[in-house]
Design an enzyme around this catalytic site. Structure first.
Site: not given
Length: 329
Positions: A165, A257, A277
């Site tokens: 991320s 995602d 994700h």
């Protein structure tokens, strides 16, 4: 309908990262129960003993007994270093996470269990670090690299940075500007600087704008931030100049995602159908949405489905380990 298996805690709501913040020396314990008949989620969470046909507990250990865990409080550095069993020298990894902040140790502990020295770094919302991520200074992460390479049991030929991320775009910036970074693994991250400005010496890379008004409510307590990011093509000044780097880049991307638009069209990219994700090390629980401090009283949507996401975690973890060991032979 026949018997079903109840998993406690249930994978759809279990916050794996939040649990593992506590203590990597404590095993993750999952209780599997085989229940008679068809029951709803509430009944499965606390089943009547009369419908429990069988049960078994599964324990997962993250830090092996002979791994050395070293809390790092050197200057402004805040993190934890894990050194594998043995004389070494071992390949070295810097491990980074995202916008929830704090210090997460479970992935670094697992690297050490596989012969890789790993320094997991906090960079906001931990101890005396800034409570909010308003700016990132690349020299902080450079200090982390120097600290890792100074350890007598770590190889001196450079490091690989692994980030997920927001941690992924920081990893890409480290690969672009810091020559001691020989490889980067970016897991579901943008190939541009996001969320806040990045500075290094006299240089500043502005952030890709995000638009809070584009948040989507998928239910009363679940939100998606997928549409919040601007189109990176409209903001070339936020791009990270990875093409100028001698480091190798590996992008792990989930095609479902639900959090960020994270499929780059450059470098080595591995795409996973049906994955969300939060691609964790293999066999971690799947969560389509979990607690996130930016959503008070609610959960942030990550996307994916349990089967495909679990397969992606096992496969990508193997590829990440292979990448690290190939780069730092």
């Amino acid at each position: 309908m026949g018997p079903i298996v109840a998993l406690h805690p249930p994978p759809s709501v279990f916050n794996y990262q939040r649990f593992m913040k506590k203590d990597v020396t404590t095993p993750l314990v999952v209780n599997f129960q085989l229940l008679k008949g068809h029951v709803n989620q509430e009944e499965a969470m606390a089943p009547d003993p009369s419908i429990v046909l069988d049960s078994v507990k599964h324990e997962r250990v993250y830090m092996t007994e002979k791994t050395t865990r070293i809390p790092v409080r050197e200057g402004r550095l805040r993190g934890t270093l894990f050194i594998p069993e043995g004389e070494g020298p071992f390949p070295g990894v810097i491990d980074l996470f995202g916008t929830n902040g704090g210090l997460l140790e479970y992935r670094s502990a697992q690297f050490a269990a596989r012969g890789i020295a790993s320094l997991t770094l906090a960079y906001f919302a931990f101890e005396d670090l800034p409570k909010e991520m308003k700016e990132n200074d690349l020299s902080y992460f450079e200090e982390g690299i120097d600290y890792l390479l100074s350890h007598p049991k770590v190889k001196k030929n450079g490091v690989v940075v692994v980030g997920v991320s927001k941690g992924g775009d920081i990893a890409c910036s480290m690969g672009a500007f810091l020559p001691k970074v020989k490889g980067v693994v970016s897991i579901n991250s943008l190939a541009v600087n996001a969320m806040c400005p990045l500075k290094y010496k006299d240089m500043i890379i502005p952030e890709l704008p995000f638009h809070a008004e584009k948040v989507k409510f998928l239910g009363p307590n679940v939100i998606s931030s997928y549409e919040m990011s601007s189109d990176s093509e409209d903001f070339p000044e936020a791009h990270i100049p990875m093409h100028k780097s001698d480091a190798e880049f590996l992008f792990i991307c989930a095609k479902e995602d639900g959090n960020w638009k994270t499929i780059p069209q450059i470098f080595q990219v591995i795409k996973y159908d049906g994955a969300g994700h939060l691609i964790e090390p293999g066999y971690a629980p799947f969560s389509f949405a979990t607690y996130h401090k930016t959503v008070p009283g609610g959960a942030l949507f990550w996307g994916g489905n349990a089967k495909d996401h679990s397969v992606a975690q096992v496969d990508s973890w193997k590829k990440i380990l292979e990448f690290i060991k190939r780069i730092l032979v």
